[in-house]
Design a protein around this motif. Structure first.
Motif, PDB file in Angstrom:
ATOM      1  N   GLY A  62       0.823  -1.400  -0.096  1.00  0.00           N
ATOM      2  CA  GLY A  62      -0.039   0.024   0.048  1.00  0.00           C
ATOM      3  C   GLY A  62       0.833   1.163   0.045  1.00  0.00           C
ATOM      4  N   SER A  63       2.055   1.081  -0.106  1.00  0.00           N
ATOM      5  CA  SER A  63       3.041   2.364   0.058  1.00  0.00           C
ATOM      6  C   SER A  63       2.740   3.275  -1.153  1.00  0.00           C
ATOM      7  CB  SER A  63       4.491   1.887   0.196  1.00  0.00           C
ATOM      8  OG  SER A  63       4.715   1.591   1.501  1.00  0.00           O
ATOM      9  N   VAL A  64       2.762   4.477  -1.124  1.00  0.00           N
ATOM     10  CA  VAL A  64       2.781   5.382  -2.377  1.00  0.00           C
ATOM     11  C   VAL A  64       3.874   6.113  -2.651  1.00  0.00           C
ATOM     12  CG1 VAL A  64       1.293   7.137  -3.231  1.00  0.00           C
ATOM     13  CG2 VAL A  64       0.260   5.515  -1.834  1.00  0.00           C
ATOM     14  N   PHE A  65       4.450   5.975  -3.923  1.00  0.00           N
ATOM     15  CA  PHE A  65       5.596   7.007  -4.271  1.00  0.00           C
ATOM     16  C   PHE A  65       5.263   7.683  -5.403  1.00  0.00           C
ATOM     17  CE2 PHE A  65       7.054   2.890  -2.128  1.00  0.00           C
ATOM     18  CZ  PHE A  65       8.379   3.523  -1.498  1.00  0.00           C
ATOM     19  N   GLY A  66       4.884   8.957  -5.160  1.00  0.00           N
ATOM     20  CA  GLY A  66       4.015   9.822  -6.071  1.00  0.00           C
ATOM     21  C   GLY A  66       5.081  10.214  -7.262  1.00  0.00           C
ATOM     22  N   GLY A  67       4.551  10.486  -8.303  1.00  0.00           N
ATOM     23  CA  GLY A  67       5.320  11.193  -9.541  1.00  0.00           C
ATOM     24  C   GLY A  67       5.900  12.291  -9.010  1.00  0.00           C
ATOM     25  N   GLY A  68       7.243  12.434  -9.419  1.00  0.00           N
ATOM     26  CA  GLY A  68       7.965  13.691  -9.119  1.00  0.00           C
ATOM     27  C   GLY A  68       8.815  13.432  -7.877  1.00  0.00           C
ATOM     28  N   MET A  69       8.563  12.270  -7.145  1.00  0.00           N
ATOM     29  CA  MET A  69       9.433  12.124  -5.858  1.00  0.00           C
ATOM     30  C   MET A  69      10.786  11.507  -6.351  1.00  0.00           C
ATOM     31  SD  MET A  69       8.443   9.527  -2.901  1.00  0.00           S
ATOM     32  CE  MET A  69       9.808   8.580  -2.686  1.00  0.00           C
ATOM     33  N   GLU A  70      11.691  12.166  -5.580  1.00  0.00           N
ATOM     34  CA  GLU A  70      13.103  11.952  -5.591  1.00  0.00           C
ATOM     35  C   GLU A  70      13.517  10.542  -5.245  1.00  0.00           C
ATOM     36  OE1 GLU A  70      16.883  14.840  -5.501  1.00  0.00           O
ATOM     37  OE2 GLU A  70      16.116  14.168  -3.394  1.00  0.00           O
ATOM     38  N   SER A  71      14.414   9.785  -6.093  1.00  0.00           N
ATOM     39  CA  SER A  71      14.727   8.503  -5.631  1.00  0.00           C
ATOM     40  C   SER A  71      16.070   8.187  -6.135  1.00  0.00           C
ATOM     41  CB  SER A  71      13.808   7.556  -6.418  1.00  0.00           C
ATOM     42  OG  SER A  71      12.375   7.455  -6.090  1.00  0.00           O
ATOM     43  N   TRP A  72      16.840   7.321  -5.185  1.00  0.00           N
ATOM     44  CA  TRP A  72      18.332   6.940  -5.511  1.00  0.00           C
ATOM     45  C   TRP A  72      18.390   5.486  -6.009  1.00  0.00           C
ATOM     46  CZ3 TRP A  72      16.348  10.172  -1.835  1.00  0.00           C
ATOM     47  CH2 TRP A  72      17.305  11.303  -1.727  1.00  0.00           C
ATOM     48  N   VAL A  73      19.272   5.488  -7.198  1.00  0.00           N
ATOM     49  CA  VAL A  73      19.778   3.929  -7.783  1.00  0.00           C
ATOM     50  C   VAL A  73      21.044   3.917  -7.800  1.00  0.00           C
ATOM     51  CG1 VAL A  73      19.077   2.624 -10.145  1.00  0.00           C
ATOM     52  CG2 VAL A  73      17.606   4.456  -9.169  1.00  0.00           C
ATOM     53  N   THR A  74      21.367   2.897  -7.579  1.00  0.00           N
ATOM     54  CA  THR A  74      23.027   2.476  -7.520  1.00  0.00           C
ATOM     55  C   THR A  74      23.340   1.182  -8.273  1.00  0.00           C
ATOM     56  OG1 THR A  74      22.848   1.330  -5.324  1.00  0.00           O
ATOM     57  CG2 THR A  74      23.368   3.527  -5.205  1.00  0.00           C
ATOM     58  N   GLY A  75      24.681   1.013  -8.687  1.00  0.00           N
ATOM     59  CA  GLY A  75      24.973  -0.008  -9.441  1.00  0.00           C
ATOM     60  C   GLY A  75      26.301   0.148 -10.361  1.00  0.00           C
ATOM     61  N   TRP A  76      26.837  -0.873 -10.707  1.00  0.00           N
ATOM     62  CA  TRP A  76      28.012  -0.858 -11.610  1.00  0.00           C
ATOM     63  C   TRP A  76      27.957  -1.007 -12.966  1.00  0.00           C
ATOM     64  CZ3 TRP A  76      27.969  -3.434  -6.653  1.00  0.00           C
ATOM     65  CH2 TRP A  76      29.087  -2.975  -5.795  1.00  0.00           C
ATOM     66  N   GLY A  77      26.720  -0.949 -13.452  1.00  0.00           N
ATOM     67  CA  GLY A  77      26.487  -0.922 -15.000  1.00  0.00           C
ATOM     68  C   GLY A  77      27.299   0.010 -15.796  1.00  0.00           C
ATOM     69  N   ARG A  78      26.868   0.070 -17.320  1.00  0.00           N
ATOM     70  CA  ARG A  78      27.560   0.833 -18.007  1.00  0.00           C
ATOM     71  C   ARG A  78      27.299   2.309 -17.795  1.00  0.00           C
ATOM     72  NH1 ARG A  78      29.336  -2.408 -22.125  1.00  0.00           N
ATOM     73  NH2 ARG A  78      28.092  -4.192 -22.234  1.00  0.00           N
ATOM     74  N   LEU A  79      28.234   3.343 -17.990  1.00  0.00           N
ATOM     75  CA  LEU A  79      28.047   4.466 -17.541  1.00  0.00           C
ATOM     76  C   LEU A  79      27.481   5.239 -18.869  1.00  0.00           C
ATOM     77  CD1 LEU A  79      31.821   5.549 -16.327  1.00  0.00           C
ATOM     78  CD2 LEU A  79      29.813   4.911 -15.161  1.00  0.00           C
ATOM     79  N   GLN A  80      27.358   4.737 -20.001  1.00  0.00           N
ATOM     80  CA  GLN A  80      26.561   5.279 -21.065  1.00  0.00           C
ATOM     81  C   GLN A  80      26.226   3.915 -21.889  1.00  0.00           C
ATOM     82  OE1 GLN A  80      28.960   8.238 -23.063  1.00  0.00           O
ATOM     83  NE2 GLN A  80      30.492   6.780 -23.647  1.00  0.00           N
ATOM     84  N   SER A  81      25.308   4.323 -22.824  1.00  0.00           N
ATOM     85  CA  SER A  81      24.842   3.154 -23.758  1.00  0.00           C
ATOM     86  C   SER A  81      26.247   2.779 -24.670  1.00  0.00           C
ATOM     87  CB  SER A  81      23.742   3.730 -24.717  1.00  0.00           C
ATOM     88  OG  SER A  81      22.624   4.016 -23.786  1.00  0.00           O
ATOM     89  N   GLY A  82      26.290   1.497 -24.653  1.00  0.00           N
ATOM     90  CA  GLY A  82      27.463   1.110 -25.498  1.00  0.00           C
ATOM     91  C   GLY A  82      28.818   1.523 -25.016  1.00  0.00           C
ATOM     92  N   GLY A  83      28.928   2.004 -23.854  1.00  0.00           N
ATOM     93  CA  GLY A  83      30.167   1.900 -23.073  1.00  0.00           C
ATOM     94  C   GLY A  83      30.525   0.983 -22.219  1.00  0.00           C
ATOM     95  N   SER A  84      31.410   0.966 -21.266  1.00  0.00           N
ATOM     96  CA  SER A  84      32.192  -0.031 -20.554  1.00  0.00           C
ATOM     97  C   SER A  84      31.597   0.001 -19.103  1.00  0.00           C
ATOM     98  CB  SER A  84      33.763   0.155 -20.495  1.00  0.00           C
ATOM     99  OG  SER A  84      34.086   1.403 -19.821  1.00  0.00           O
ATOM    100  N   VAL A  85      31.602  -0.927 -18.424  1.00  0.00           N
ATOM    101  CA  VAL A  85      30.827  -1.101 -17.171  1.00  0.00           C
ATOM    102  C   VAL A  85      31.766  -0.397 -16.336  1.00  0.00           C
ATOM    103  CG1 VAL A  85      29.717  -3.090 -17.495  1.00  0.00           C
ATOM    104  CG2 VAL A  85      31.898  -3.175 -16.687  1.00  0.00           C
TER     105      VAL A  85
END
Length: 223
Positions: A62-85
Protein backbone atom coordinates in the motif's frame (compact mmCIF):
# COMPACT_ATOMS: atom_id res chain seq x y z
CA UNK A 1 27.28 -12.33 -2.79
CA UNK A 2 29.48 -9.36 -1.86
CA UNK A 3 28.75 -6.80 0.84
CA UNK A 4 30.61 -3.55 1.41
CA UNK A 5 32.11 -3.54 -2.08
CA UNK A 6 32.96 -0.12 -3.56
CA UNK A 7 34.95 -1.05 -6.67
CA UNK A 8 35.18 -4.13 -8.87
CA UNK A 9 38.97 -4.25 -9.13
CA UNK A 10 41.69 -3.95 -6.52
CA UNK A 11 41.22 -4.12 -2.79
CA UNK A 12 37.95 -3.60 -0.92
CA UNK A 13 39.06 -3.71 2.73
CA UNK A 14 35.51 -3.30 4.07
CA UNK A 15 34.08 -6.13 2.00
CA UNK A 16 32.73 -9.49 3.07
CA UNK A 17 31.10 -12.25 1.03
CA UNK A 18 28.66 -15.13 1.40
CA UNK A 19 27.58 -17.96 -0.84
CA UNK A 20 23.93 -17.99 -1.88
CA UNK A 21 21.54 -20.93 -1.99
CA UNK A 22 18.71 -21.38 -2.70
CA UNK A 23 17.43 -18.77 -5.13
CA UNK A 24 13.64 -18.51 -5.06
CA UNK A 25 12.19 -17.07 -8.28
CA UNK A 26 8.71 -15.59 -8.23
CA UNK A 27 6.40 -18.27 -9.66
CA UNK A 28 4.57 -15.81 -11.93
CA UNK A 29 7.63 -14.38 -13.66
CA UNK A 30 7.54 -15.19 -17.36
CA UNK A 31 10.04 -12.77 -18.94
CA UNK A 32 9.00 -9.85 -21.15
CA UNK A 33 7.17 -7.66 -20.23
CA UNK A 34 9.01 -8.50 -16.97
CA UNK A 35 6.07 -8.62 -14.61
CA UNK A 36 6.91 -10.12 -11.17
CA UNK A 37 10.62 -9.63 -11.90
CA UNK A 38 11.83 -10.50 -8.41
CA UNK A 39 13.57 -13.31 -6.53
CA UNK A 40 14.74 -14.10 -3.02
CA UNK A 41 18.29 -15.18 -2.33
CA UNK A 42 19.10 -17.01 0.88
CA UNK A 43 22.61 -16.44 2.22
CA UNK A 44 24.83 -19.15 3.69
CA UNK A 45 25.12 -17.20 6.95
CA UNK A 46 24.20 -13.86 8.47
CA UNK A 47 26.11 -10.66 7.67
CA UNK A 48 27.42 -8.35 10.37
CA UNK A 49 26.48 -4.71 9.80
CA UNK A 50 29.18 -2.04 9.90
CA UNK A 51 29.75 1.57 8.83
CA UNK A 52 30.05 0.21 5.27
CA UNK A 53 27.34 -2.48 5.29
CA UNK A 54 23.89 -1.24 6.21
CA UNK A 55 20.34 -2.55 5.66
CA UNK A 56 17.38 -0.77 4.17
CA UNK A 57 13.71 -1.07 5.07
CA UNK A 58 11.32 -2.50 2.50
CA UNK A 59 8.27 -0.57 1.29
CA UNK A 60 5.18 -2.06 2.91
CA UNK A 61 2.04 -3.04 1.00
CA UNK A 62 0.00 0.00 0.00
CA UNK A 63 2.98 2.37 0.01
CA UNK A 64 2.65 5.33 -2.36
CA UNK A 65 5.61 6.84 -4.24
CA UNK A 66 4.11 9.79 -6.09
CA UNK A 67 5.23 11.08 -9.47
CA UNK A 68 8.07 13.59 -9.19
CA UNK A 69 9.40 12.13 -5.94
CA UNK A 70 13.18 11.89 -5.66
CA UNK A 71 14.75 8.43 -5.65
CA UNK A 72 18.28 7.02 -5.64
CA UNK A 73 19.55 4.16 -7.81
CA UNK A 74 22.98 2.51 -7.50
CA UNK A 75 24.95 -0.01 -9.55
CA UNK A 76 28.06 -0.95 -11.51
CA UNK A 77 26.40 -0.88 -14.92
CA UNK A 78 27.55 0.92 -18.06
CA UNK A 79 28.25 4.62 -17.72
CA UNK A 80 26.54 5.25 -21.06
CA UNK A 81 24.90 3.25 -23.83
CA UNK A 82 27.54 1.14 -25.57
CA UNK A 83 30.20 2.15 -23.06
CA UNK A 84 32.14 0.05 -20.60
CA UNK A 85 30.88 -0.97 -17.19
CA UNK A 86 31.94 1.09 -14.21
CA UNK A 87 34.70 -0.06 -11.89
CA UNK A 88 33.40 2.21 -9.10
CA UNK A 89 29.94 1.95 -7.59
CA UNK A 90 27.75 4.66 -9.14
CA UNK A 91 24.74 6.54 -7.78
CA UNK A 92 22.15 8.54 -9.67
CA UNK A 93 19.16 10.53 -8.47
CA UNK A 94 15.97 10.24 -10.52
CA UNK A 95 12.32 11.11 -10.05
CA UNK A 96 9.40 8.71 -9.95
CA UNK A 97 7.19 8.65 -13.06
CA UNK A 98 3.60 7.71 -12.24
CA UNK A 99 2.34 4.48 -13.76
CA UNK A 100 -0.23 6.18 -16.01
CA UNK A 101 2.46 8.23 -17.79
CA UNK A 102 4.93 5.33 -17.80
CA UNK A 103 2.30 3.04 -19.31
CA UNK A 104 1.87 5.46 -22.23
CA UNK A 105 5.62 5.24 -22.89
CA UNK A 106 5.55 1.44 -23.03
CA UNK A 107 2.33 0.90 -24.95
CA UNK A 108 0.29 -0.45 -22.05
CA UNK A 109 2.72 -3.07 -20.69
CA UNK A 110 3.26 -1.45 -17.27
CA UNK A 111 1.47 -3.28 -14.45
CA UNK A 112 0.76 -2.43 -10.82
CA UNK A 113 3.75 -4.64 -9.92
CA UNK A 114 6.10 -2.10 -11.51
CA UNK A 115 7.34 1.38 -10.60
CA UNK A 116 9.08 3.73 -13.03
CA UNK A 117 11.68 6.46 -12.65
CA UNK A 118 13.49 8.70 -15.10
CA UNK A 119 14.94 12.13 -15.67
CA UNK A 120 16.56 13.84 -18.65
CA UNK A 121 20.24 12.90 -18.69
CA UNK A 122 19.94 10.58 -15.68
CA UNK A 123 19.36 6.85 -15.89
CA UNK A 124 20.32 3.37 -14.89
CA UNK A 125 22.05 1.44 -17.69
CA UNK A 126 22.66 -2.21 -18.72
CA UNK A 127 24.47 -3.91 -15.87
CA UNK A 128 22.47 -2.09 -13.20
CA UNK A 129 19.63 -4.62 -13.28
CA UNK A 130 18.90 -6.05 -9.85
CA UNK A 131 20.07 -2.90 -8.08
CA UNK A 132 17.92 -1.01 -5.59
CA UNK A 133 15.78 2.09 -6.02
CA UNK A 134 15.58 3.85 -2.67
CA UNK A 135 13.69 6.73 -1.11
CA UNK A 136 14.83 8.57 1.96
CA UNK A 137 12.85 9.88 4.89
CA UNK A 138 15.04 11.29 7.65
CA UNK A 139 17.40 8.55 8.81
CA UNK A 140 15.41 5.78 7.07
CA UNK A 141 16.17 4.42 3.61
CA UNK A 142 13.19 2.58 2.11
CA UNK A 143 13.50 0.35 -0.94
CA UNK A 144 10.72 1.05 -3.41
CA UNK A 145 12.03 -0.86 -6.42
CA UNK A 146 14.47 -3.32 -8.00
CA UNK A 147 15.96 -2.34 -11.37
CA UNK A 148 14.30 -4.48 -14.03
CA UNK A 149 14.21 -3.11 -17.60
CA UNK A 150 16.00 -0.25 -19.37
CA UNK A 151 15.50 1.02 -22.92
CA UNK A 152 18.63 1.74 -24.99
CA UNK A 153 19.86 4.49 -25.10
CA UNK A 154 19.81 4.54 -21.31
CA UNK A 155 18.72 8.16 -20.91
CA UNK A 156 15.94 8.05 -23.49
CA UNK A 157 13.50 10.63 -22.02
CA UNK A 158 10.55 8.88 -23.70
CA UNK A 159 11.11 5.62 -21.79
CA UNK A 160 11.67 5.76 -18.03
CA UNK A 161 13.53 2.95 -16.30
CA UNK A 162 11.33 0.10 -15.05
CA UNK A 163 11.59 -1.43 -11.58
CA UNK A 164 9.82 -4.22 -9.70
CA UNK A 165 7.59 -2.53 -7.10
CA UNK A 166 8.72 -3.98 -3.77
CA UNK A 167 5.55 -3.06 -1.87
CA UNK A 168 3.53 -5.49 -4.03
CA UNK A 169 5.45 -8.46 -2.67
CA UNK A 170 5.19 -8.11 1.10
CA UNK A 171 3.02 -11.22 1.56
CA UNK A 172 5.14 -13.29 -0.84
CA UNK A 173 8.39 -12.30 0.90
CA UNK A 174 6.95 -12.95 4.36
CA UNK A 175 5.76 -16.39 3.26
CA UNK A 176 9.42 -17.44 2.95
CA UNK A 177 10.89 -15.58 5.92
CA UNK A 178 8.61 -17.12 8.53
CA UNK A 179 8.98 -15.86 12.08
CA UNK A 180 11.81 -13.46 11.13
CA UNK A 181 10.21 -11.17 8.50
CA UNK A 182 11.99 -8.15 6.98
CA UNK A 183 11.37 -4.62 8.24
CA UNK A 184 8.49 -3.35 6.12
CA UNK A 185 7.69 0.36 6.50
CA UNK A 186 4.64 2.11 5.05
CA UNK A 187 5.49 5.08 2.85
CA UNK A 188 2.88 7.48 1.52
CA UNK A 189 3.92 10.48 -0.53
CA UNK A 190 1.61 11.94 -3.17
CA UNK A 191 2.69 13.66 -6.38
CA UNK A 192 4.97 16.68 -6.13
CA UNK A 193 6.61 15.08 -3.13
CA UNK A 194 7.85 17.45 -0.47
CA UNK A 195 9.47 15.77 2.52
CA UNK A 196 8.75 18.71 4.82
CA UNK A 197 5.00 18.41 4.14
CA UNK A 198 4.79 14.69 4.90
CA UNK A 199 4.16 13.34 8.38
CA UNK A 200 7.17 11.58 9.84
CA UNK A 201 7.45 7.93 8.92
CA UNK A 202 10.15 7.23 11.48
CA UNK A 203 8.14 4.48 13.11
CA UNK A 204 11.11 3.04 14.95
CA UNK A 205 14.48 4.32 16.12
CA UNK A 206 17.11 3.43 13.52
CA UNK A 207 18.74 0.86 15.79
CA UNK A 208 15.44 -1.00 16.18
CA UNK A 209 14.63 -0.79 12.49
CA UNK A 210 17.99 -2.35 11.71
CA UNK A 211 17.51 -5.13 14.21
CA UNK A 212 14.19 -6.35 12.79
CA UNK A 213 15.53 -6.84 9.25
CA UNK A 214 16.65 -10.46 8.80
CA UNK A 215 20.18 -11.22 7.70
CA UNK A 216 19.44 -14.21 5.54
CA UNK A 217 17.50 -12.88 2.55
CA UNK A 218 18.24 -10.37 -0.17
CA UNK A 219 16.00 -9.07 -2.97
CA UNK A 220 17.02 -9.46 -6.60
CA UNK A 221 15.36 -9.50 -9.95
CA UNK A 222 15.08 -12.79 -11.76
CA UNK A 223 16.35 -11.92 -15.22
Amino acid sequence: MYFGRLKQSGSNPNETSRTASPIINHPNYVGAPYDNDIALVQLSSSVTFSDYIRPVCLAAAGSVFGGGMESWVTGWGRLQSGGSVSDMLQEVTMTVVNNIDCNKSYGGSITSNMICAGQQGKSACPGDSGGPMLSRNGSLWIQSGIASFIIIPCDDPKHPNGFARVSQYQDWIKSYTGSNPPGFVAFNAASNFNLRSVSSLLLFPLSLTVSIIPFTFSLFLTS
